[in-house]
Motif scaffolding. Structure first.
Motif, PDB file in Angstrom:
ATOM      1  N   GLU A 183      -3.537   6.802 -13.272  1.00  0.00           N
ATOM      2  CA  GLU A 183      -4.694   6.865 -12.394  1.00  0.00           C
ATOM      3  C   GLU A 183      -4.539   7.910 -11.295  1.00  0.00           C
ATOM      4  O   GLU A 183      -5.537   8.480 -10.842  1.00  0.00           O
ATOM      5  N   THR A 184      -3.326   8.175 -10.867  1.00  0.00           N
ATOM      6  CA  THR A 184      -3.117   9.069  -9.721  1.00  0.00           C
ATOM      7  C   THR A 184      -2.621  10.441 -10.171  1.00  0.00           C
ATOM      8  O   THR A 184      -3.406  11.365 -10.344  1.00  0.00           O
ATOM      9  N   VAL A 185      -1.322  10.570 -10.394  1.00  0.00           N
ATOM     10  CA  VAL A 185      -0.738  11.846 -10.803  1.00  0.00           C
ATOM     11  C   VAL A 185      -1.364  12.340 -12.099  1.00  0.00           C
ATOM     12  O   VAL A 185      -1.618  13.533 -12.278  1.00  0.00           O
ATOM     13  N   GLY A 186      -1.646  11.404 -13.011  1.00  0.00           N
ATOM     14  CA  GLY A 186      -2.160  11.768 -14.328  1.00  0.00           C
ATOM     15  C   GLY A 186      -3.626  12.116 -14.370  1.00  0.00           C
ATOM     16  O   GLY A 186      -4.127  12.530 -15.428  1.00  0.00           O
ATOM     17  N   ARG A 187      -4.337  11.948 -13.229  1.00  0.00           N
ATOM     18  CA  ARG A 187      -5.777  12.245 -13.178  1.00  0.00           C
ATOM     19  C   ARG A 187      -6.517  11.540 -14.319  1.00  0.00           C
ATOM     20  O   ARG A 187      -7.253  12.153 -15.074  1.00  0.00           O
ATOM     21  N   LYS A 188      -6.278  10.230 -14.425  1.00  0.00           N
ATOM     22  CA  LYS A 188      -6.905   9.394 -15.451  1.00  0.00           C
ATOM     23  C   LYS A 188      -6.606   9.926 -16.862  1.00  0.00           C
ATOM     24  O   LYS A 188      -7.475  10.029 -17.724  1.00  0.00           O
ATOM     25  N   GLU A 231       0.849  -1.189   0.000  1.00  0.00           N
ATOM     26  CA  GLU A 231       0.000   0.000   0.000  1.00  0.00           C
ATOM     27  C   GLU A 231       0.888   1.245   0.000  1.00  0.00           C
ATOM     28  O   GLU A 231       1.694   1.446   0.906  1.00  0.00           O
ATOM     29  N   VAL A 232       0.720   2.060  -1.035  1.00  0.00           N
ATOM     30  CA  VAL A 232       1.561   3.247  -1.221  1.00  0.00           C
ATOM     31  C   VAL A 232       0.669   4.483  -1.250  1.00  0.00           C
ATOM     32  O   VAL A 232      -0.350   4.511  -1.942  1.00  0.00           O
ATOM     33  N   THR A 233       1.051   5.513  -0.497  1.00  0.00           N
ATOM     34  CA  THR A 233       0.285   6.757  -0.532  1.00  0.00           C
ATOM     35  C   THR A 233       0.479   7.430  -1.888  1.00  0.00           C
ATOM     36  O   THR A 233       1.578   7.402  -2.452  1.00  0.00           O
ATOM     37  N   PRO A 234      -0.575   8.071  -2.422  1.00  0.00           N
ATOM     38  CA  PRO A 234      -0.483   8.677  -3.756  1.00  0.00           C
ATOM     39  C   PRO A 234       0.564   9.767  -3.879  1.00  0.00           C
ATOM     40  O   PRO A 234       0.945  10.126  -4.990  1.00  0.00           O
ATOM     41  N   ASN A 235       1.052  10.319  -2.755  1.00  0.00           N
ATOM     42  CA  ASN A 235       2.067  11.366  -2.849  1.00  0.00           C
ATOM     43  C   ASN A 235       3.472  10.801  -3.084  1.00  0.00           C
ATOM     44  O   ASN A 235       4.426  11.563  -3.211  1.00  0.00           O
ATOM     45  N   ARG A 236       3.602   9.460  -3.170  1.00  0.00           N
ATOM     46  CA  ARG A 236       4.896   8.848  -3.470  1.00  0.00           C
ATOM     47  C   ARG A 236       4.808   7.974  -4.729  1.00  0.00           C
ATOM     48  O   ARG A 236       4.958   6.759  -4.693  1.00  0.00           O
ATOM     49  N   PRO A 237       4.550   8.587  -5.890  1.00  0.00           N
ATOM     50  CA  PRO A 237       4.423   7.799  -7.122  1.00  0.00           C
ATOM     51  C   PRO A 237       5.709   7.106  -7.546  1.00  0.00           C
ATOM     52  O   PRO A 237       5.668   6.184  -8.359  1.00  0.00           O
ATOM     53  N   ASP A 238       6.846   7.527  -7.012  1.00  0.00           N
ATOM     54  CA  ASP A 238       8.103   6.847  -7.321  1.00  0.00           C
ATOM     55  C   ASP A 238       8.132   5.427  -6.765  1.00  0.00           C
ATOM     56  O   ASP A 238       8.982   4.616  -7.155  1.00  0.00           O
ATOM     57  N   VAL A 295      11.504   4.486 -26.242  1.00  0.00           N
ATOM     58  CA  VAL A 295      11.198   5.915 -26.333  1.00  0.00           C
ATOM     59  C   VAL A 295      10.010   6.181 -25.418  1.00  0.00           C
ATOM     60  O   VAL A 295       9.004   5.468 -25.463  1.00  0.00           O
ATOM     61  N   ILE A 296      10.135   7.190 -24.582  1.00  0.00           N
ATOM     62  CA  ILE A 296       9.045   7.592 -23.697  1.00  0.00           C
ATOM     63  C   ILE A 296       8.552   8.959 -24.124  1.00  0.00           C
ATOM     64  O   ILE A 296       9.345   9.896 -24.270  1.00  0.00           O
ATOM     65  N   ASP A 297       7.251   9.063 -24.365  1.00  0.00           N
ATOM     66  CA  ASP A 297       6.657  10.380 -24.617  1.00  0.00           C
ATOM     67  C   ASP A 297       5.592  10.649 -23.567  1.00  0.00           C
ATOM     68  O   ASP A 297       4.842   9.754 -23.189  1.00  0.00           O
ATOM     69  N   ILE A 298       5.542  11.883 -23.079  1.00  0.00           N
ATOM     70  CA  ILE A 298       4.559  12.276 -22.075  1.00  0.00           C
ATOM     71  C   ILE A 298       3.968  13.614 -22.485  1.00  0.00           C
ATOM     72  O   ILE A 298       4.703  14.576 -22.741  1.00  0.00           O
ATOM     73  N   THR A 299       2.647  13.657 -22.562  1.00  0.00           N
ATOM     74  CA  THR A 299       1.951  14.891 -22.900  1.00  0.00           C
ATOM     75  C   THR A 299       0.994  15.238 -21.771  1.00  0.00           C
ATOM     76  O   THR A 299       0.600  14.377 -20.987  1.00  0.00           O
ATOM     77  N   GLY A 300       0.616  16.520 -21.704  1.00  0.00           N
ATOM     78  CA  GLY A 300      -0.320  16.893 -20.654  1.00  0.00           C
ATOM     79  C   GLY A 300      -0.505  18.373 -20.504  1.00  0.00           C
ATOM     80  O   GLY A 300      -0.180  19.164 -21.412  1.00  0.00           O
ATOM     81  N   THR A 301      -0.985  18.753 -19.332  1.00  0.00           N
ATOM     82  CA  THR A 301      -1.404  20.132 -19.091  1.00  0.00           C
ATOM     83  C   THR A 301      -0.539  20.867 -18.078  1.00  0.00           C
ATOM     84  O   THR A 301      -0.782  22.055 -17.829  1.00  0.00           O
ATOM     85  N   HIS A 302       0.447  20.180 -17.485  1.00  0.00           N
ATOM     86  CA  HIS A 302       1.272  20.826 -16.455  1.00  0.00           C
ATOM     87  C   HIS A 302       2.721  20.389 -16.628  1.00  0.00           C
ATOM     88  O   HIS A 302       3.066  19.244 -16.380  1.00  0.00           O
ATOM     89  N   GLN A 303       3.554  21.317 -17.064  1.00  0.00           N
ATOM     90  CA  GLN A 303       4.930  21.015 -17.445  1.00  0.00           C
ATOM     91  C   GLN A 303       5.733  20.368 -16.310  1.00  0.00           C
ATOM     92  O   GLN A 303       6.428  19.368 -16.513  1.00  0.00           O
ATOM     93  N   LYS A 304       5.649  20.911 -15.102  1.00  0.00           N
ATOM     94  CA  LYS A 304       6.436  20.393 -13.984  1.00  0.00           C
ATOM     95  C   LYS A 304       6.035  18.963 -13.649  1.00  0.00           C
ATOM     96  O   LYS A 304       6.888  18.115 -13.355  1.00  0.00           O
ATOM     97  N   THR A 305       4.731  18.688 -13.698  1.00  0.00           N
ATOM     98  CA  THR A 305       4.258  17.332 -13.403  1.00  0.00           C
ATOM     99  C   THR A 305       4.756  16.354 -14.450  1.00  0.00           C
ATOM    100  O   THR A 305       5.191  15.239 -14.127  1.00  0.00           O
ATOM    101  N   LEU A 306       4.709  16.739 -15.721  1.00  0.00           N
ATOM    102  CA  LEU A 306       5.212  15.877 -16.800  1.00  0.00           C
ATOM    103  C   LEU A 306       6.681  15.543 -16.581  1.00  0.00           C
ATOM    104  O   LEU A 306       7.097  14.389 -16.725  1.00  0.00           O
ATOM    105  N   SER A 307       7.467  16.543 -16.218  1.00  0.00           N
ATOM    106  CA  SER A 307       8.899  16.335 -16.003  1.00  0.00           C
ATOM    107  C   SER A 307       9.146  15.392 -14.833  1.00  0.00           C
ATOM    108  O   SER A 307      10.017  14.509 -14.894  1.00  0.00           O
TER     109      SER A 307
END
Length: 520
Positions: free
Chosen positions: A123-128, A45-52, A219-231
């Motif tokens: 599901e978590t950081v990415g808000r689905k 069980e991992v709290t959502p604030n530790r996605p690593d 190759v990893i690609d990540i798109t979204g609405t918040h630059q810092k979160t993507l990084s």
């Protein structure tokens, strides 16, 4: 808080850490990740604030640091891998980051872990997938440079399909297209190489770039609405792959390059940390504790946040890790040396002392909850909703304390039985109400056990309650009742139904009561 459950093979985590099973379980519990083991798998069980920690690689990394192994170092090599951001890219999904990772040992276990990590991040950081969408591709099938653009005219063979489809057809007919069509109403994002489309974020990748066992280069690609979160999400992925033997290469996006793996520098605020924790740590002790959680330091006045940690932004976060490494159970409880004047709600103090006298421990939960939690047990539809919620976990005011209390029982299911907890707090329906809820979890209990507690509390607050038969789905049929006072229903009491316990992951019987604390 809703926990993310990460499934890891027991033999592999022991192999990656060199630890015995008992050490793994004890270490995870000490770090703050309650874990159960069954049939060769561990459920962490991992709290959502530790996605690593959503992958076996992240969990192994945490355990290795906790048991004294030096934290690893992560870096990205310079490269010519480039992505052009086309002017057509719309405001609905404006940001892009990416990386190339070579030499990954992609066996069956590594592939399962990567897929699980991707799904948990979505599901978590990415808000689905609304905030963050991740694409992972076979680099050997891709011809650089790439172009990120918005387009309606492209055609490609989507993942798990055998024929070419147009964009509108994918949105209307592909399972993933139907599931996430609401995220592309303002335009269709496309990631293309020199051969055609490789990804339609946040919907689906191309079959051409499928990752499978034996794939070495990614190759990893990540798109979204918040630059810092993507990084931050990109850092988590590449560090996990680096732990699998991969070599990380930068991807040039416009005039910038990713991933950014340089550790964040923070001051070692000894005074602030000691004030928060009520301790007298030396700087050396703070450094030693943080090293057990993967941090590094300059030996002077600064500490460095690992690049895969998205949750650190304040010295309070530093203090939290110091406390975790020190051990919460080691702290000695103290009475605050200051006084804040105030008043207790009607009967709260008497009720609180009565519950403590009956052997119950008090818990305090958030007044905010979400529809999913309420639907598990209460089926409330009239809850007061938040207009602009900041997180999907907290979207409305709670209408009861019982659901939160069941969550507390679930969080403490590894503790010695019986678990006896109570909460006094506000519930919000047509009006704000002052409630008492208490629960018992034990190997064997029945209705009379929880009824006896209610009777004792009725003596404390000098109220005569009446019980009437109830059909509440929260309880086992025939073992639940409504609580009345002066012909008005003020609460419920009973043995929790097995299907409700299962939804919370609770294995032992639970009896619960919730009543309104009323005047007069």
């Amino acid at each position: 808080m809703i926990m993310a459950v990460v499934t890891i093979p027991s033999p592999e985590i022991m192999k990656l850490t060199g630890l015995k099973k008992e050490q793994v379980l004890e270490g995870l519990n000490d770090i703050g990740m309650p874990t159960e083991e069954s049939e060769g798998e561990m459920f962490v069980e991992v709290t959502p604030n530790r996605p690593d920690l959503f992958s076996i690689e992240g969990i192994a990394r945490a355990l290795n640091s906790f048991y004294g192994k030096a934290p690893g170092e992560y870096a990205a090599k310079k490269s010519d891998y480039a992505v052009k951001i086309d002017p057509s890219v719309g405001a609905s999904r404006p940001f892009f980051v990416g990386a190339v990772v070579k030499g990954v040992k992609m066996d069956e276990s590594a592939l399962k872990s990567l897929i699980q990590l991707q799904e948990k991040l979505h599901e978590t950081v990415g808000r689905k997938r609304k905030k963050v969408a991740i694409g992972i591709h076979n680099a050997d099938a891709i011809a650089f440079p790439l172009v990120y653009k918005f387009s309606k005219e492209e055609k490609f063979i989507p993942l798990d399909f055998e024929r070419e489809m147009g964009i509108k057809e994918i949105v209307e007919k592909h399972p993933k297209g139907r599931a996430y069509a609401h995220l592309v109403k303002d335009g269709y994002p496309m990631l293309c190489d020199q051969k055609g489309v490789i990804s339609f974020p946040p919907i689906i990748n191309s079959e051409r770039t499928r990752v499978s066992e034996g794939t070495k280069n990614l190759v990893i690609d990540i798109t979204g609405t918040h630059q810092k979160t993507l990084s931050g999400v990109l850092n988590i992925l590449v560090c996990a792959l680096a732990d699998r033997g991969g070599q990380v290469y930068e991807m040039v996006v416009g005039k910038d390059a990713y991933p950014k793996l340089e550790p964040q520098k923070m001051p070692a605020d000894t005074e602030g940390i000691n004030k928060l924790l009520g301790e007298k740590y030396t700087k050396a002790q703070i450094f030693a504790n943080l090293t057990r959680l993967g941090w590094t330091n300059d030996g002077k006045n600064s500490v460095f946040v690992p690049p895969y940690r998205m949750d650190v932004s304040h010295y309070a976060d530093v203090a939290e890790d110091v406390a975790i490494a020190h051990g919460y159970n080691v702290f000695k409880p103290t009475v605050p040396n200051f006084f804040i004047p105030g008043s207790l709600a009607y009967n709260n103090d008497d009720v609180r002392q009565g519950m403590i006298g009956l052997g119950f421990l008090e818990v305090v939960n958030y007044a905010l909850t979400n529809q999913k939690m309420l639907d598990i047990a209460w089926k409330d539809t009239d809850a007061v909703k938040i207009i602009n919620p900041k997180t999907e976990d907290f979207t409305m005011l709670r209408t009861n304390l019982a659901v939160s209390l069941l969550g507390n029982v679930a969080a403490n299911k590894t503790h010695e039985l019986p678990v006896k907890i109570f909460e006094i707090g506000r519930a919000y329906e047509a009006r704000e109400k002052n409630h008492l809820a208490f629960a018992i979890s034990a190997e064997a209990l029945d209705f009379s056990t929880i009824k006896g507690v209610l009777q004792s509390i009725s003596l404390v607050i000098e109220k005569d309650f009446e019980l009437k038969k109830s059909q509440n789905v929260l309880f086992v049929k025939g073992r639940g009742a409504d609580v009345y006072y002066k012909n008005a229903k003020i609460g419920v009491i009973g043995e929790i139904a097995p299907e409700i316990l299962e939804s919370f992951g609770i294995e032992n019987p639970v009896a619960l009561c919730e009543i309104e604390i009323i005047k007069g």
